[in-house]
Design a protein around this motif. Structure first.
Motif, PDB file in Angstrom:
ATOM      1  N   ARG A  15       0.828  -1.208   0.000  1.00 26.73           N
ATOM      2  CA  ARG A  15       0.000   0.000   0.000  1.00 26.73           C
ATOM      3  C   ARG A  15       0.863   1.259   0.000  1.00 26.73           C
ATOM      4  NH1 ARG A  15      -5.951  -0.706   1.864  1.00 26.73           N
ATOM      5  NH2 ARG A  15      -5.959   1.326   0.900  1.00 26.73           N
ATOM      6  N   TYR A  16       1.853   1.325   0.888  1.00 33.30           N
ATOM      7  CA  TYR A  16       2.639   2.552   1.015  1.00 33.30           C
ATOM      8  C   TYR A  16       3.471   2.831  -0.231  1.00 33.30           C
ATOM      9  CZ  TYR A  16       1.450   3.170   5.935  1.00 33.30           C
ATOM     10  OH  TYR A  16       0.779   3.388   7.102  1.00 33.30           O
ATOM     11  N   VAL A  17       4.033   1.793  -0.817  1.00 33.48           N
ATOM     12  CA  VAL A  17       4.842   2.003  -2.018  1.00 33.48           C
ATOM     13  C   VAL A  17       3.965   2.514  -3.154  1.00 33.48           C
ATOM     14  CG1 VAL A  17       6.164   0.812  -3.802  1.00 33.48           C
ATOM     15  CG2 VAL A  17       6.684   0.411  -1.406  1.00 33.48           C
ATOM     16  N   GLU A  18       2.780   1.929  -3.272  1.00 32.56           N
ATOM     17  CA  GLU A  18       1.842   2.385  -4.304  1.00 32.56           C
ATOM     18  C   GLU A  18       1.462   3.842  -4.074  1.00 32.56           C
ATOM     19  OE1 GLU A  18       1.175   0.413  -6.804  1.00 32.56           O
ATOM     20  OE2 GLU A  18      -0.018   1.960  -7.786  1.00 32.56           O
ATOM     21  N   ARG A  19       1.215   4.191  -2.842  1.00 31.54           N
ATOM     22  CA  ARG A  19       0.818   5.551  -2.506  1.00 31.54           C
ATOM     23  C   ARG A  19       1.954   6.524  -2.823  1.00 31.54           C
ATOM     24  NH1 ARG A  19      -1.708   6.109   3.349  1.00 31.54           N
ATOM     25  NH2 ARG A  19      -2.938   4.424   2.457  1.00 31.54           N
ATOM     26  N   ALA A  20       3.173   6.128  -2.463  1.00 31.16           N
ATOM     27  CA  ALA A  20       4.328   6.996  -2.718  1.00 31.16           C
ATOM     28  C   ALA A  20       4.467   7.255  -4.214  1.00 31.16           C
ATOM     29  CB  ALA A  20       5.600   6.346  -2.164  1.00 31.16           C
ATOM     30  N   GLU A  21       4.321   6.207  -5.007  1.00 34.75           N
ATOM     31  CA  GLU A  21       4.465   6.368  -6.452  1.00 34.75           C
ATOM     32  C   GLU A  21       3.401   7.317  -6.997  1.00 34.75           C
ATOM     33  OE1 GLU A  21       4.445   2.695  -8.757  1.00 34.75           O
ATOM     34  OE2 GLU A  21       3.937   3.846 -10.542  1.00 34.75           O
ATOM     35  N   HIS A  22       2.165   7.137  -6.565  1.00 31.72           N
ATOM     36  CA  HIS A  22       1.059   7.954  -7.037  1.00 31.72           C
ATOM     37  C   HIS A  22       1.274   9.428  -6.669  1.00 31.72           C
ATOM     38  CE1 HIS A  22      -3.071   8.687  -8.321  1.00 31.72           C
ATOM     39  NE2 HIS A  22      -3.324   9.298  -7.171  1.00 31.72           N
ATOM     40  N   VAL A  23       1.652   9.668  -5.431  1.00 32.65           N
ATOM     41  CA  VAL A  23       1.831  11.046  -4.969  1.00 32.65           C
ATOM     42  C   VAL A  23       3.012  11.698  -5.703  1.00 32.65           C
ATOM     43  CG1 VAL A  23       2.392  12.477  -2.967  1.00 32.65           C
ATOM     44  CG2 VAL A  23       0.730  10.637  -2.749  1.00 32.65           C
ATOM     45  N   ALA A  24       4.065  10.941  -5.930  1.00 34.05           N
ATOM     46  CA  ALA A  24       5.207  11.486  -6.682  1.00 34.05           C
ATOM     47  C   ALA A  24       4.744  11.890  -8.085  1.00 34.05           C
ATOM     48  CB  ALA A  24       6.328  10.453  -6.774  1.00 34.05           C
ATOM     49  N   ARG A  25       3.884  11.093  -8.684  1.00 33.26           N
ATOM     50  CA  ARG A  25       3.421  11.392 -10.029  1.00 33.26           C
ATOM     51  C   ARG A  25       2.523  12.627 -10.027  1.00 33.26           C
ATOM     52  NH1 ARG A  25       1.901   6.509 -11.294  1.00 33.26           N
ATOM     53  NH2 ARG A  25       3.820   5.867 -12.300  1.00 33.26           N
ATOM     54  N   LEU A  26       1.646  12.732  -9.045  1.00 35.95           N
ATOM     55  CA  LEU A  26       0.795  13.918  -8.942  1.00 35.95           C
ATOM     56  C   LEU A  26       1.656  15.174  -8.796  1.00 35.95           C
ATOM     57  CD1 LEU A  26      -2.122  12.843  -6.562  1.00 35.95           C
ATOM     58  CD2 LEU A  26      -2.057  12.831  -9.034  1.00 35.95           C
ATOM     59  N   ALA A  27       2.675  15.100  -7.950  1.00 41.41           N
ATOM     60  CA  ALA A  27       3.540  16.258  -7.729  1.00 41.41           C
ATOM     61  C   ALA A  27       4.233  16.646  -9.029  1.00 41.41           C
ATOM     62  CB  ALA A  27       4.569  15.932  -6.646  1.00 41.41           C
ATOM     63  N   ASP A  28       4.658  15.656  -9.770  1.00 38.53           N
ATOM     64  CA  ASP A  28       5.363  15.915 -11.026  1.00 38.53           C
ATOM     65  C   ASP A  28       4.430  16.574 -12.047  1.00 38.53           C
ATOM     66  OD1 ASP A  28       7.377  15.908 -12.888  1.00 38.53           O
ATOM     67  OD2 ASP A  28       6.952  13.865 -13.578  1.00 38.53           O
ATOM     68  N   VAL A  29       3.213  16.018 -12.205  1.00 37.58           N
ATOM     69  CA  VAL A  29       2.259  16.571 -13.178  1.00 37.58           C
ATOM     70  C   VAL A  29       1.888  18.003 -12.787  1.00 37.58           C
ATOM     71  CG1 VAL A  29      -0.055  16.334 -14.141  1.00 37.58           C
ATOM     72  CG2 VAL A  29       1.368  14.307 -13.806  1.00 37.58           C
ATOM     73  N   MET A  30       1.734  18.218 -11.504  1.00 38.76           N
ATOM     74  CA  MET A  30       1.381  19.553 -11.016  1.00 38.76           C
ATOM     75  C   MET A  30       2.467  20.569 -11.385  1.00 38.76           C
ATOM     76  SD  MET A  30       0.040  20.416  -7.239  1.00 38.76           S
ATOM     77  CE  MET A  30       1.492  20.062  -6.310  1.00 38.76           C
ATOM     78  N   LEU A  31       3.719  20.151 -11.249  1.00 32.08           N
ATOM     79  CA  LEU A  31       4.838  21.043 -11.597  1.00 32.08           C
ATOM     80  C   LEU A  31       4.874  21.310 -13.097  1.00 32.08           C
ATOM     81  CD1 LEU A  31       7.928  19.942  -9.536  1.00 32.08           C
ATOM     82  CD2 LEU A  31       6.786  22.149  -9.533  1.00 32.08           C
ATOM     83  N   THR A  32       4.693  20.247 -13.873  1.00 32.34           N
ATOM     84  CA  THR A  32       4.741  20.408 -15.327  1.00 32.34           C
ATOM     85  C   THR A  32       3.654  21.368 -15.791  1.00 32.34           C
ATOM     86  OG1 THR A  32       5.371  18.092 -15.338  1.00 32.34           O
ATOM     87  CG2 THR A  32       4.925  19.092 -17.469  1.00 32.34           C
ATOM     88  N   ALA A  33       2.486  21.335 -15.133  1.00 33.97           N
ATOM     89  CA  ALA A  33       1.350  22.164 -15.547  1.00 33.97           C
ATOM     90  C   ALA A  33       1.626  23.651 -15.348  1.00 33.97           C
ATOM     91  CB  ALA A  33       0.095  21.754 -14.781  1.00 33.97           C
ATOM     92  N   THR A  34       2.572  23.974 -14.490  1.00 36.23           N
ATOM     93  CA  THR A  34       2.866  25.403 -14.278  1.00 36.23           C
ATOM     94  C   THR A  34       3.394  26.047 -15.553  1.00 36.23           C
ATOM     95  OG1 THR A  34       5.073  24.859 -13.488  1.00 36.23           O
ATOM     96  CG2 THR A  34       3.365  25.161 -11.821  1.00 36.23           C
ATOM     97  N   LEU A  35       3.802  25.220 -16.513  1.00 37.21           N
ATOM     98  CA  LEU A  35       4.274  25.771 -17.783  1.00 37.21           C
ATOM     99  C   LEU A  35       3.099  26.126 -18.688  1.00 37.21           C
ATOM    100  CD1 LEU A  35       7.091  23.134 -18.328  1.00 37.21           C
ATOM    101  CD2 LEU A  35       7.319  25.419 -17.359  1.00 37.21           C
ATOM    102  N   ASP A  36       1.883  25.641 -18.347  1.00 37.45           N
ATOM    103  CA  ASP A  36       0.691  25.927 -19.152  1.00 37.45           C
ATOM    104  C   ASP A  36       0.067  27.260 -18.737  1.00 37.45           C
ATOM    105  OD1 ASP A  36       0.433  23.788 -20.947  1.00 37.45           O
ATOM    106  OD2 ASP A  36      -0.208  22.447 -19.323  1.00 37.45           O
ATOM    107  N   ARG A  37      -1.138  27.551 -19.303  1.00 38.62           N
ATOM    108  CA  ARG A  37      -1.863  28.765 -18.924  1.00 38.62           C
ATOM    109  C   ARG A  37      -2.164  28.732 -17.432  1.00 38.62           C
ATOM    110  NH1 ARG A  37      -6.968  29.731 -20.756  1.00 38.62           N
ATOM    111  NH2 ARG A  37      -7.339  27.494 -20.651  1.00 38.62           N
ATOM    112  N   ALA A  38      -2.324  29.887 -16.840  1.00 38.77           N
ATOM    113  CA  ALA A  38      -2.528  29.992 -15.396  1.00 38.77           C
ATOM    114  C   ALA A  38      -3.782  29.239 -14.934  1.00 38.77           C
ATOM    115  CB  ALA A  38      -2.603  31.450 -14.974  1.00 38.77           C
TER     116      ALA A  38
END
Lengths: 311, 505
Positions: A15-38
């Motif tokens: 469970r924890y490893v799966e959660r860590a992977e998911h949260v890391a991916r969310l954080a990454d997508v969130m950062l990438t989106a800052t390059l898009d429109r506000a």
């Protein structure tokens, strides 16, 4: 046959490893989106932060800090560093049950995240940092798959991983398409697919036609994509039916629930789901996942002793 | 008072010896240089270190340093760590490990092996006796109150059947090498000795570091230890077909947890905690995913006090309620047996040579360190007069705590200890300060000598086996004589060389 406490720990490592992977991916997508429109960036940040619990306006407005928090804040229960510390703590408790290869992968990624250099690495190149964490977690899963016996312990590990995954994807879909969900623009929908690691597999099925309905259908009902809820329930049912083989007939709880949930997704129809409202369906699925989790405890871990004492 | 005579004789003897030796021997001892494991007094390399010396001559310090770092990384990655609890955060550290092996030639090992076997044989007989007929007390060889009054004596063990009379199934004795090169036993550890995982992990590491030298030297193998341990444990429950063995650990927060998990993994048996076990109708079961399963042998790494809150300490949550009753009923075997601590008590230690003579009718192969029992008034006054030359130890303490090293202590520390000695003399023993032998170590990239001791591991079940290897503990601070890991000690691999008749395994 294995110790109940050990099964519990393996389940939580999954469970924890799966959660860590998911949260890391969310954080990454969130950062990438800052390059898009506000507006897109704000919408993506709202989705990502809501999917893991906490979406205040301040946090949505500061995606870099929020992303670093999701990755490295020890005080945040769902952060990658917290989840991996717990996964590793559990692994330490069952160190005799997992292979050295598997342990090394988990220990290594934990040491990297909890080490003194983590904050600097994140600031120097956050996307690369998160990308490497996700890749390391894939190595962990690969090592477990390639070196551990595919017996009871391995099944508890995978049971935990798939149950967690079903719940994480379910929560993400609820945030996007559930009650009170707003209309999402095209870049946001693409971001949702990225958050589920589903962009490329989705395009192969639906081509570049990125719309809410097929996305929901794909993440909910696709039989082959490993992050769809249907795929996860297939796995949950398969592992539970093997695990239940040796428990006595009175403890049919989690196996029965998993079989029912699997059938529900297997025979679901998108038009029917929409008629009822997709949020109703999603809430039902999440509630049943919760019941399966409790059922696993009652059957394998915290069973009453009176029922198992020798006559 | 049949036991009073021997004691009196003994103290008379000691008095005579003391009168002759006082002031001369101790001063001399302090001035003599320690035994150098690698070099003979003329500076030449001893033959058994020759292969290593040649290899070291080829390597430059930078290469050695790099190998040292590789080794430390290997330990960290494997999780071979102990936890340091601090106020701010909790960190994990590896036990400092030194690259350069300590080497023991075959003839020296033959003496060590024979000596340790003899010693454990006698100590097991001693334990069987004091928990049984108590002949040795009746014959006055060991003072009755010394044994029966020791806190580690467990009355609960009286009259209990222990298979093969093997009370201490796993024993780790600490040997030191005196200035003249003779080995002597400093301490026996019969309770829950630890360190064997470091012996095995150090070996893995040194094989990687010096593969060629290792092969050339003809080092005896130690990797059968887990196998031998399992055989020993199983031999304790021979009446059960295919007995179920488990390792009982206090849990993940124990500093030796890594070792518990390591041994369980290598033996292929479950690692259980107290909360995994249930006692019902004097049978012990573990909670598994498919119900309760019976257990036959418990290799317990939990101290006597914490095994069973119903029998020993009530505030313990580490143990299993009812476990001791099941043990008494004979449905389960605990290894080591409770109450073995009385035989490694620091005051009983002084009598071990007598114990060997009493039960085996043989002279001890490995000598003791000369020990003064402060409980005897004549010996106490000698100790008080020579505090600056002696090492004083509290009888009940271990791990390098509660100890005074006279020559290294300040006047104030010595006076403080003198007060403690006078207040409770029976709680203390004293020994001359021995210069432990030195062995080359890699310190900050340079090769330098450090003091070392030697902890071999002895298994006893149906028979006694000494594994041809040991944990060599190192005092990493220059000049320091304290090797305990809790006091800044490290460890290194120990190569026992094969003799003409020895198989490598």
């Amino acid at each position: 046959m294995m110790l109940a406490r050990v099964a519990d720990s393996l389940y939580w490592i999954g469970r924890y490893v799966e959660r860590a992977e998911h949260v890391a991916r969310l954080a990454d997508v969130m950062l990438t989106a800052t390059l898009d429109r506000a507006e897109t960036a704000a919408q993506v940040a709202r989705i990502a932060l809501s999917a893991v619990g906490d979406a205040t306006p301040e946090r949505i407005a500061t995606p870099f800090e929020s992303s670093r928090g999701l990755a490295l804040d020890r005080l945040e229960g769902n952060s990658v560093v917290s989840s991996l510390a717990l996964a590793r703590e559990n692994a330490r408790q069952v160190r005799d049950q997992i292979t050295s290869e598997t342990w090394e992968r988990l220990n290594l990624v934990h040491l990297r995240l909890a080490g003194a250099g983590a904050a600097k690495s994140f600031n120097d190149g956050s996307s690369a940092f998160l990308h490497d964490i996700i890749a390391d977690l894939h190595l962990f899963k690969g090592a477990a798959d390639a070196t551990m016996s595919h017996g009871e312990g391995w099944r508890f590990l995978l049971l935990g991983a798939h149950l967690e995954r079903a719940q994480l994807i379910g929560r993400l879909l609820e945030v996007c398409f559930g009650r009170g969900g707003e209309r999402l623009d095209h870049p946001t929908l693409t971001a949702v697919l990225r958050m589920s690691c589903a962009l490329e597999p989705y395009l192969r099925v639906y081509t570049a036609d990125v719309r809410a309905r097929p996305i929901l259908e794909f993440l909910l009902l696709n039989a082959e994509f490993p992050r769809s809820i249907r795929f996860c329930t297939d796995e949950i049912e398969a592992h539970l039916s093997v695990l239940s083989r040796h428990t006595e007939a009175v403890h049919v709880g989690p196996g029965r629930l998993a079989g029912r949930l699997k059938a529900r997704l297997q025979y679901a129809d998108m038009a029917e789901i929409e008629r009822e409202g997709s949020h109703v369906f999603l809430e039902g699925v999440l509630a049943e996942c919760g019941d399966i989790h409790r059922g696993v405890y009652d059957a394998f871990v915290a069973y009453p002793l009176e029922m198992r004492l020798p006559a | 008072m049949e036991y009073g005579v021997a004691t009196a004789q003994r103290s008379e003897e000691i008095d005579r010896a003391l009168a002759q030796a006082a002031g001369v021997a101790a001063v001399e001892a302090a001035a003599r240089p320690p035994y150098d494991e690698m070099h003979a007094p003329d500076g030449s390399v001893r033959p058994h270190f020759a292969a290593l010396a040649r290899r070291l001559a080829d390597l430059d310090p930078g290469e050695l340093d790099e190998r040292q770092r590789t080794l430390e990384r290997f330990f960290l990655l494997q999780g071979i760590t102990f936890t340091v609890y601090g106020a701010e955060s909790t960190t994990e550290r590896i036990i400092p490990t030194d690259l350069l092996p300590r080497i023991i030639p075959a003839d020296e090992w033959a003496q060590i092996e024979a000596g340790l076997t003899q010693r454990l044989q006698a100590l097991n007989l001693f334990l069987a006796d004091i928990y049984g007929e108590r002949m040795i007390l009746k014959d006055g060889v060991v003072p009755r109150e010394l044994v029966l009054g020791a806190p580690s004596y467990r009355r609960e063990m009286q009259g209990l059947y222990v298979p093969h009379q093997a009370y201490a199934n796993v024993c780790g004795s600490d040997l030191i090498r005196q200035e003249d090169g003779a080995y002597a036993v400093l301490e026996d550890n019969l309770r829950v000795p630890s360190g064997v995982s470091y012996m095995l992990a150090n070996r893995e590491a040194s094989k990687r570091t010096f593969p060629g030298t290792f092969r050339l030297a003809g080092v005896r193998q130690i990797d059968r230890y887990p196998d031998l341990l399992l055989t020993t444990l199983r031999s304790m429950a021979e009446w059960r077909p295919n007995p179920q063995v488990v390792v009982l650990t206090p849990g993940v927060y124990n500093s030796a947890y890594f070792e518990h998990a390591y041994l369980a993994r290598l033996m292929g048996v479950p690692l259980v905690e107290g909360r995994d076990l249930v006692v019902h109708d004097n049978m012990v079961y573990m909670r598994t995913t498919t119900g309760l399963r019976r257990i036959d042998v418990i290799y317990r790494r939990v101290d006597d006090d914490f095994i069973d809150p119903l029998t020993f300490r009530r505030d313990s949550s580490l143990g299993v309620p009812g476990l001791f009753n099941a043990y008494r009923a004979g449905t389960v075997v605990m290894c080591n047996a409770p109450g073995t601590g009385v035989a490694d008590d620091k005051a009983v230690y002084a009598y071990v040579p007598e114990i060997i003579r009493y039960y085996l009718g043989e002279e001890p192969i490995l000598p003791n360190i000369e020990t003064f029992l402060c409980r005897e008034p004549s010996q106490l006054s000698y100790v008080l007069a020579n505090l600056d030359k002696l090492v004083v130890k509290a009888v009940g303490a271990s791990g390098g705590y509660g100890m005074l090293i006279g020559p290294h202590a300040s006047l104030a520390q010595r006076e403080e200890f003198a007060q403690a000695l006078k207040a409770d003399p029976a709680n203390y023993i004293a020994q001359p300060t021995i210069q432990l032998s030195t062995s080359p170590c890699l310190i900050d990239g340079q090769i330098d000598d450090r003091h070392v001791d030697l902890r071999p591991f002895i298994l006893s079940g149906e028979k006694i086996t000494v594994t041809p290897g040991a944990l060599t503990r190192v005092a990493l601070r220059k000049g320091s004589l304290v090797v305990n890991s809790s006091q800044g000690g490290g460890s290194k691999d120990t190569w026992v060389l094969a003799g003409p008749g020895d198989d490598l395994s």
